[in-house]
Design a protein around this motif. Structure first.
Motif, PDB file in Angstrom:
ATOM      1  N   PHE A  73       1.093  -5.305  -1.429  1.00 16.82           N
ATOM      2  CA  PHE A  73       1.470  -6.659  -1.025  1.00 16.82           C
ATOM      3  C   PHE A  73       0.825  -7.035   0.311  1.00 16.82           C
ATOM      4  O   PHE A  73       0.379  -8.168   0.504  1.00 16.82           O
ATOM      5  CB  PHE A  73       2.984  -6.777  -0.926  1.00 16.82           C
ATOM      6  N   VAL A  74       0.782  -6.089   1.239  1.00 15.41           N
ATOM      7  CA  VAL A  74       0.167  -6.366   2.542  1.00 15.41           C
ATOM      8  C   VAL A  74      -1.313  -6.701   2.361  1.00 15.41           C
ATOM      9  O   VAL A  74      -1.849  -7.595   3.035  1.00 15.41           O
ATOM     10  CB  VAL A  74       0.366  -5.165   3.486  1.00 15.41           C
ATOM     11  N   ARG A  75      -1.968  -6.010   1.434  1.00 12.74           N
ATOM     12  CA  ARG A  75      -3.369  -6.285   1.152  1.00 12.74           C
ATOM     13  C   ARG A  75      -3.576  -7.718   0.666  1.00 12.74           C
ATOM     14  O   ARG A  75      -4.663  -8.276   0.796  1.00 12.74           O
ATOM     15  CB  ARG A  75      -3.866  -5.283   0.110  1.00 12.74           C
ATOM     16  N   HIS A  76      -2.502  -8.303   0.134  1.00 13.46           N
ATOM     17  CA  HIS A  76      -2.581  -9.686  -0.354  1.00 13.46           C
ATOM     18  C   HIS A  76      -1.943 -10.679   0.612  1.00 13.46           C
ATOM     19  O   HIS A  76      -1.604 -11.793   0.237  1.00 13.46           O
ATOM     20  CB  HIS A  76      -1.920  -9.786  -1.734  1.00 13.46           C
ATOM     21  N   GLY A  77      -1.762 -10.274   1.875  1.00 16.29           N
ATOM     22  CA  GLY A  77      -1.387 -11.212   2.911  1.00 16.29           C
ATOM     23  C   GLY A  77       0.079 -11.283   3.276  1.00 16.29           C
ATOM     24  O   GLY A  77       0.470 -12.097   4.124  1.00 16.29           O
ATOM     25  N   LEU A  78       0.942 -10.453   2.663  1.00 14.29           N
ATOM     26  CA  LEU A  78       2.357 -10.466   3.010  1.00 14.29           C
ATOM     27  C   LEU A  78       2.614  -9.491   4.145  1.00 14.29           C
ATOM     28  O   LEU A  78       1.827  -8.575   4.415  1.00 14.29           O
ATOM     29  CB  LEU A  78       3.216 -10.094   1.798  1.00 14.29           C
ATOM     30  N   THR A  79       3.744  -9.674   4.811  1.00 14.94           N
ATOM     31  CA  THR A  79       4.136  -8.730   5.842  1.00 14.94           C
ATOM     32  C   THR A  79       4.822  -7.523   5.195  1.00 14.94           C
ATOM     33  O   THR A  79       5.316  -7.618   4.061  1.00 14.94           O
ATOM     34  CB  THR A  79       5.114  -9.371   6.837  1.00 14.94           C
ATOM     35  N   PRO A  80       4.887  -6.393   5.895  1.00 15.68           N
ATOM     36  CA  PRO A  80       5.605  -5.246   5.341  1.00 15.68           C
ATOM     37  C   PRO A  80       7.061  -5.570   5.003  1.00 15.68           C
ATOM     38  O   PRO A  80       7.581  -5.104   3.977  1.00 15.68           O
ATOM     39  CB  PRO A  80       5.501  -4.201   6.450  1.00 15.68           C
ATOM     40  N   ARG A  81       7.718  -6.358   5.826  1.00 17.84           N
ATOM     41  CA  ARG A  81       9.111  -6.720   5.539  1.00 17.84           C
ATOM     42  C   ARG A  81       9.191  -7.552   4.261  1.00 17.84           C
ATOM     43  O   ARG A  81      10.084  -7.328   3.427  1.00 17.84           O
ATOM     44  CB  ARG A  81       9.712  -7.499   6.705  1.00 17.84           C
ATOM     45  N   GLU A  82       8.299  -8.516   4.106  1.00 21.11           N
ATOM     46  CA  GLU A  82       8.287  -9.321   2.878  1.00 21.11           C
ATOM     47  C   GLU A  82       8.023  -8.434   1.661  1.00 21.11           C
ATOM     48  O   GLU A  82       8.630  -8.618   0.594  1.00 21.11           O
ATOM     49  CB  GLU A  82       7.219 -10.412   2.980  1.00 21.11           C
ATOM     50  N   ALA A  83       7.131  -7.469   1.814  1.00 21.46           N
ATOM     51  CA  ALA A  83       6.819  -6.560   0.712  1.00 21.46           C
ATOM     52  C   ALA A  83       8.043  -5.747   0.305  1.00 21.46           C
ATOM     53  O   ALA A  83       8.343  -5.606  -0.892  1.00 21.46           O
ATOM     54  CB  ALA A  83       5.678  -5.635   1.113  1.00 21.46           C
ATOM     55  N   ARG A  84       8.753  -5.226   1.285  1.00 22.12           N
ATOM     56  CA  ARG A  84       9.948  -4.430   0.971  1.00 22.12           C
ATOM     57  C   ARG A  84      11.007  -5.285   0.280  1.00 22.12           C
ATOM     58  O   ARG A  84      11.679  -4.841  -0.664  1.00 22.12           O
ATOM     59  CB  ARG A  84      10.499  -3.790   2.249  1.00 22.12           C
ATOM     60  N   ASP A  85      11.149  -6.523   0.723  1.00 17.68           N
ATOM     61  CA  ASP A  85      12.121  -7.427   0.095  1.00 17.68           C
ATOM     62  C   ASP A  85      11.748  -7.722  -1.355  1.00 17.68           C
ATOM     63  O   ASP A  85      12.626  -7.813  -2.226  1.00 17.68           O
ATOM     64  CB  ASP A  85      12.223  -8.734   0.888  1.00 17.68           C
ATOM     65  N   LEU A  86      10.462  -7.858  -1.635  1.00 13.56           N
ATOM     66  CA  LEU A  86      10.037  -8.141  -3.002  1.00 13.56           C
ATOM     67  C   LEU A  86      10.265  -6.942  -3.918  1.00 13.56           C
ATOM     68  O   LEU A  86      10.623  -7.100  -5.089  1.00 13.56           O
ATOM     69  CB  LEU A  86       8.562  -8.544  -3.018  1.00 13.56           C
ATOM     70  N   ILE A  87      10.068  -5.749  -3.402  1.00 11.83           N
ATOM     71  CA  ILE A  87      10.340  -4.547  -4.202  1.00 11.83           C
ATOM     72  C   ILE A  87      11.828  -4.482  -4.553  1.00 11.83           C
ATOM     73  O   ILE A  87      12.193  -4.184  -5.695  1.00 11.83           O
ATOM     74  CB  ILE A  87       9.871  -3.292  -3.453  1.00 11.83           C
ATOM     75  N   ARG A  88      12.683  -4.804  -3.589  1.00  5.53           N
ATOM     76  CA  ARG A  88      14.124  -4.854  -3.882  1.00  5.53           C
ATOM     77  C   ARG A  88      14.442  -5.951  -4.891  1.00  5.53           C
ATOM     78  O   ARG A  88      15.295  -5.785  -5.765  1.00  5.53           O
ATOM     79  CB  ARG A  88      14.912  -5.080  -2.596  1.00  5.53           C
ATOM     80  N   LEU A  89      13.743  -7.072  -4.781  1.00  8.13           N
ATOM     81  CA  LEU A  89      13.977  -8.184  -5.702  1.00  8.13           C
ATOM     82  C   LEU A  89      13.679  -7.775  -7.138  1.00  8.13           C
ATOM     83  O   LEU A  89      14.353  -8.243  -8.068  1.00  8.13           O
ATOM     84  CB  LEU A  89      13.096  -9.378  -5.308  1.00  8.13           C
ATOM     85  N   SER A  90      12.705  -6.907  -7.348  1.00 10.92           N
ATOM     86  CA  SER A  90      12.397  -6.482  -8.715  1.00 10.92           C
ATOM     87  C   SER A  90      13.602  -5.849  -9.378  1.00 10.92           C
ATOM     88  O   SER A  90      13.840  -6.045 -10.579  1.00 10.92           O
ATOM     89  CB  SER A  90      11.209  -5.506  -8.697  1.00 10.92           C
ATOM     90  N   VAL A  91      14.387  -5.107  -8.608  1.00 13.52           N
ATOM     91  CA  VAL A  91      15.604  -4.500  -9.150  1.00 13.52           C
ATOM     92  C   VAL A  91      16.691  -5.555  -9.332  1.00 13.52           C
ATOM     93  O   VAL A  91      17.384  -5.591 -10.363  1.00 13.52           O
ATOM     94  CB  VAL A  91      16.091  -3.362  -8.232  1.00 13.52           C
TER      95      VAL A  91
END
Length: 291
Positions: A73-91
């Protein structure tokens, strides 16, 4: 499945190709994030896809986190915090679908390092990291998913013994959450990097939270021999091959035929049965009818 876990009394019917169904719903997944991109753009369609599989007869929804990772996700311009939130959102999305359906379990997909590389390495095991490097790469997402509210972890499409050993190390660190482990295989006896399937499965011997070890994203014709080698969870792809010249899939496995094959896998000893790439809710419906 009253305790919310996938247990081998059944068989347990898994879902099918999530990305395949998302594409059937009109979504373009043609980039490195694959289906995980919809966590950013259109999360509700992911929940709908999970519901469609539950309606077709699946006992388990596998989250859209296969291709989701913090560095991806960071490689696509998101912050690490945003990335972690999206991984949680998948669940969260899979849990919402399960609760709306009224039954079932949620398996948090732990895809291989090769999915992040996005170069097909999950089918070769040709990695630039050793076991220690793989354990380090997996650890953050693994811990996020283990704590996000899923019923179990789905460590899937693992192509090599080194990655299996890395994931076994992380499972030992989180013994409180069940898991299944499935390998991508090149034939009826070997995982994708050429290691015998039996050697890779043995990596998880003695881990009581591992409810099943087997194969996914593997040609259906190899499944009977792999069950004979000890696989108990099987969710192969549709058996198609990609014709790069004509740019189309060849050899579609009919859902009815797939359901018949699934009945055979169950008779041979498979306890968890579903589908992977190019399988659809109709394939899962046919599995449910037959097993």
């Amino acid at each position: 499945m009253s305790d919310g876990r996938v247990v081998p009394r059944g068989p347990v019917v898994l879902d099918g190709g999530l990305a395949t169904h998302l594409e059937a719903l009109g979504r373009d997944l043609g980039d490195e994030l694959w289906s995980a991109r919809l966590l950013v753009e259109e999360p509700d369609v992911i929940r709908r896809a999970h519901l469609d599989y539950f309606a077709a007869g699946a006992d388990v929804a596998t989250t859209v986190s296969y291709q989701a990772s913090v560095p991806g996700f960071v490689r696509h311009g998101l912050t690490p915090r945003e990335a972690r939130d999206l991984i949680r959102l998948s669940v969260t999305l899979a849990v919402q679908a399960r609760d709306e359906h009224g039954a079932g379990s949620v398996a948090a997909s732990v895809g291989p390092y090769g999915a992040f590389l996005a170069n097909g390495a999950e089918y070769t095991g040709d990695y630039d990291l050793d076991e220690d490097g793989l354990a380090g790469w997996h650890r953050e997402r693994f811990e996020i998913l283990a704590e996000a509210g899923a019923d179990l972890l789905a460590c899937e499409t693992i192509p090599s013994r080194a990655e299996a050993r890395a994931l076994a190390r992380l499972l030992r660190e989180t013994p409180e959450i069940p898991a299944w482990v499935s390998f991508s295989c090149r034939d009826g006896r070997h995982v994708s990097d050429g290691t015998p399937f039996t050697e890779c499965a043995a990596v998880f011997a003695g881990l009581p939270q591992v409810v099943a070890v087997g194969v996914n994203c593997t040609a259906p014709r190899f499944v009977p021999e792999l069950i004979d080698a000890g696989a108990t969870i099987v969710y192969p792809n549709s058996g198609e091959t990609w014709d790069a010249t004509r740019r189309r899939w060849l050899g579609l496995t009919d859902p009815v035929e797939y359901g018949e094959a699934a009945a055979g896998w169950h008779a041979l000893g498979a306890t968890h049965i579903g589908g992977c790439c190019r399988t659809t809710p109709e394939h899962i419906r046919r599995i449910r009818e037959r097993v």
